[in-house]
Write an enzyme that holds these catalytic residues in place. Structure first.
Site, PDB file in Angstrom:
ATOM      1  N   ASP A  37       0.864  -1.178   0.000  1.00 34.38           N
ATOM      2  CA  ASP A  37       0.000   0.000   0.000  1.00 34.38           C
ATOM      3  C   ASP A  37       0.899   1.227   0.000  1.00 34.38           C
ATOM      4  O   ASP A  37       2.102   1.129   0.253  1.00 34.38           O
ATOM      5  CB  ASP A  37      -0.908   0.013   1.237  1.00 34.38           C
ATOM      6  CG  ASP A  37      -2.239   0.710   0.990  1.00 34.38           C
ATOM      7  OD1 ASP A  37      -2.203   1.924   0.685  1.00 34.38           O
ATOM      8  OD2 ASP A  37      -3.291   0.060   1.088  1.00 34.38           O
ATOM      9  N   ASP A  63       3.741   2.002  -4.767  1.00 38.79           N
ATOM     10  CA  ASP A  63       2.970   2.864  -5.656  1.00 38.79           C
ATOM     11  C   ASP A  63       2.743   2.052  -6.921  1.00 38.79           C
ATOM     12  O   ASP A  63       3.662   1.827  -7.698  1.00 38.79           O
ATOM     13  CB  ASP A  63       3.751   4.141  -5.958  1.00 38.79           C
ATOM     14  CG  ASP A  63       3.073   5.029  -6.995  1.00 38.79           C
ATOM     15  OD1 ASP A  63       2.013   4.641  -7.534  1.00 38.79           O
ATOM     16  OD2 ASP A  63       3.622   6.108  -7.291  1.00 38.79           O
ATOM     17  N   VAL A  64       1.518   1.593  -7.130  1.00 43.89           N
ATOM     18  CA  VAL A  64       1.258   0.649  -8.218  1.00 43.89           C
ATOM     19  C   VAL A  64       1.488   1.251  -9.602  1.00 43.89           C
ATOM     20  O   VAL A  64       1.616   0.511 -10.593  1.00 43.89           O
ATOM     21  CB  VAL A  64      -0.169   0.071  -8.142  1.00 43.89           C
ATOM     22  CG1 VAL A  64      -0.342  -0.746  -6.873  1.00 43.89           C
ATOM     23  CG2 VAL A  64      -1.224   1.169  -8.251  1.00 43.89           C
ATOM     24  N   TYR A 159     -13.292   6.676 -13.357  1.00 46.85           N
ATOM     25  CA  TYR A 159     -13.329   5.421 -12.607  1.00 46.85           C
ATOM     26  C   TYR A 159     -13.954   4.312 -13.462  1.00 46.85           C
ATOM     27  O   TYR A 159     -13.409   3.212 -13.572  1.00 46.85           O
ATOM     28  CB  TYR A 159     -14.131   5.622 -11.327  1.00 46.85           C
ATOM     29  CG  TYR A 159     -14.270   4.385 -10.475  1.00 46.85           C
ATOM     30  CD1 TYR A 159     -13.255   3.994  -9.612  1.00 46.85           C
ATOM     31  CD2 TYR A 159     -15.423   3.607 -10.520  1.00 46.85           C
ATOM     32  CE1 TYR A 159     -13.379   2.863  -8.822  1.00 46.85           C
ATOM     33  CE2 TYR A 159     -15.563   2.478  -9.736  1.00 46.85           C
ATOM     34  CZ  TYR A 159     -14.539   2.108  -8.884  1.00 46.85           C
ATOM     35  OH  TYR A 159     -14.666   0.988  -8.111  1.00 46.85           O
ATOM     36  N   LYS A 163     -12.035   0.910 -14.804  1.00 44.96           N
ATOM     37  CA  LYS A 163     -12.485  -0.433 -14.455  1.00 44.96           C
ATOM     38  C   LYS A 163     -12.870  -1.228 -15.702  1.00 44.96           C
ATOM     39  O   LYS A 163     -12.725  -2.451 -15.741  1.00 44.96           O
ATOM     40  CB  LYS A 163     -13.641  -0.355 -13.472  1.00 44.96           C
ATOM     41  CG  LYS A 163     -13.245   0.210 -12.106  1.00 44.96           C
ATOM     42  CD  LYS A 163     -12.107  -0.558 -11.467  1.00 44.96           C
ATOM     43  CE  LYS A 163     -11.786  -0.091 -10.075  1.00 44.96           C
ATOM     44  NZ  LYS A 163     -10.689  -0.880  -9.432  1.00 44.96           N
ATOM     45  N   THR A 194     -16.738   0.056   3.118  1.00 45.36           N
ATOM     46  CA  THR A 194     -15.317  -0.006   3.473  1.00 45.36           C
ATOM     47  C   THR A 194     -14.976   1.069   4.495  1.00 45.36           C
ATOM     48  O   THR A 194     -15.800   1.906   4.864  1.00 45.36           O
ATOM     49  CB  THR A 194     -14.441   0.196   2.236  1.00 45.36           C
ATOM     50  OG1 THR A 194     -14.654   1.541   1.740  1.00 45.36           O
ATOM     51  CG2 THR A 194     -14.785  -0.810   1.146  1.00 45.36           C
TER      52      THR A 194
END
Length: 256
Positions: A37, A63-64, A159, A163, A194
């Site tokens: 993360d 950091d993806v 977003y 996706k 969440t």
């Protein structure tokens, strides 16, 4: 118990929410879990709590959207555990902006993490899955990949686009690497309560009221564990003949 015994799994966005639920479930089922993360304080806190249960856990900042950072995480994982069997690309961000309100910076921010991050993760991990003789990749998409509008994407155009990209690239990878016994599947969550939702001050009941008209199953929102158990199925050998598929966990939202 033991559905992932001796498996090594990397999970992104594992400091909270669905990623944390997945890490906890994976560890309970015997996996060695690499929790990653960008939120380092939460990552250290949650990974320490999981280690106290006796789980084998490695916590690494990731950091993806950073190719080099992925290389470092993969190298450290292999150095610690000797192999990689599972990748769960879960990390994601959201901007509740429509077509006319989204700026180029907004678009790049969301796409870099949600879509580019998934590609970079697969690119970094797949060679190691090939060496291991196969493995499983679970990419977390969204029902926003199928639908548009507030019920599916919170009003976030970028977003939804990101996706949808995850859904498509996962099918491409599923075809490309099936011969290596590498399975690639997607999970498409609907409304999930969440930690991020809780931090806004909304209760689960209030969130359920918001989504009640579109999500048939009470309480009209899911829990992170609902997604975590989906991750478990797709990561385990129980789904050894499943690839390129879409597991929708949405309380019936897309039945409309």
């Amino acid at each position: 118990m033991g559905r992932l015994t001796d498996k090594v799994a990397i999970i992104t966005g594992a400091a909270s929410g669905m990623g944390l639920a997945g890490a906890q479930i994976f560890a309970k089922e015997g996996a060695k879990v690499v929790m990653t993360d960008v939120t380092e304080d939460a990552l250290e806190r949650e990974s320490a709590a999981l280690k106290e249960t006796g789980a084998s856990v490695l916590a690494l900042r990731l950091d993806v959207a950073d190719d080099q950072n992925w290389t470092e995480v993969v190298e450290k994982t292999v150095a610690e555990f000797g192999k990689i069997d599972i990748l769960v690309n879960n990390a994601g961000v959201h901007k509740p902006l429509g077509v006319l309100d989204t700026t180029e910076d907004d678009w790049n921010f969301v796409m870099n993490i949600n879509a580019k991050g998934v590609w970079l993760g697969m690119k970094a991990v797949i060679p190691h899955l090939q060496k291991a003789g196969g493995g499983s990749i679970v990419n977390v998409s969204s029902i926003a990949a199928f639908l548009g509008g507030l019920q599916s994407d919170g009003g976030g155009m970028a977003y939804s686009a990101s996706k949808g990209a995850v859904r498509s690239v996962s099918k491409h990878a599923a075809q490309a690497f099936a011969g290596d016994n590498i399975r690639v599947n997607t999970i498409h969550p609907g409304p999930i309560y969440t930690g991020l939702a809780k931090a806004t001050g909304i209760t689960k009941e209030q969130m359920g009221e918001v989504y009640g008209a579109g999500t048939p199953i009470p309480p009209h929102v899911g829990d992170p564990e609902d997604i975590g158990y989906g991750m478990l199925y797709l990561a385990s050998d129980e789904s050894k003949f499943v690839t390129g598929e879409e597991l929708v966990i949405d309380g019936g939202s897309i039945t409309h």
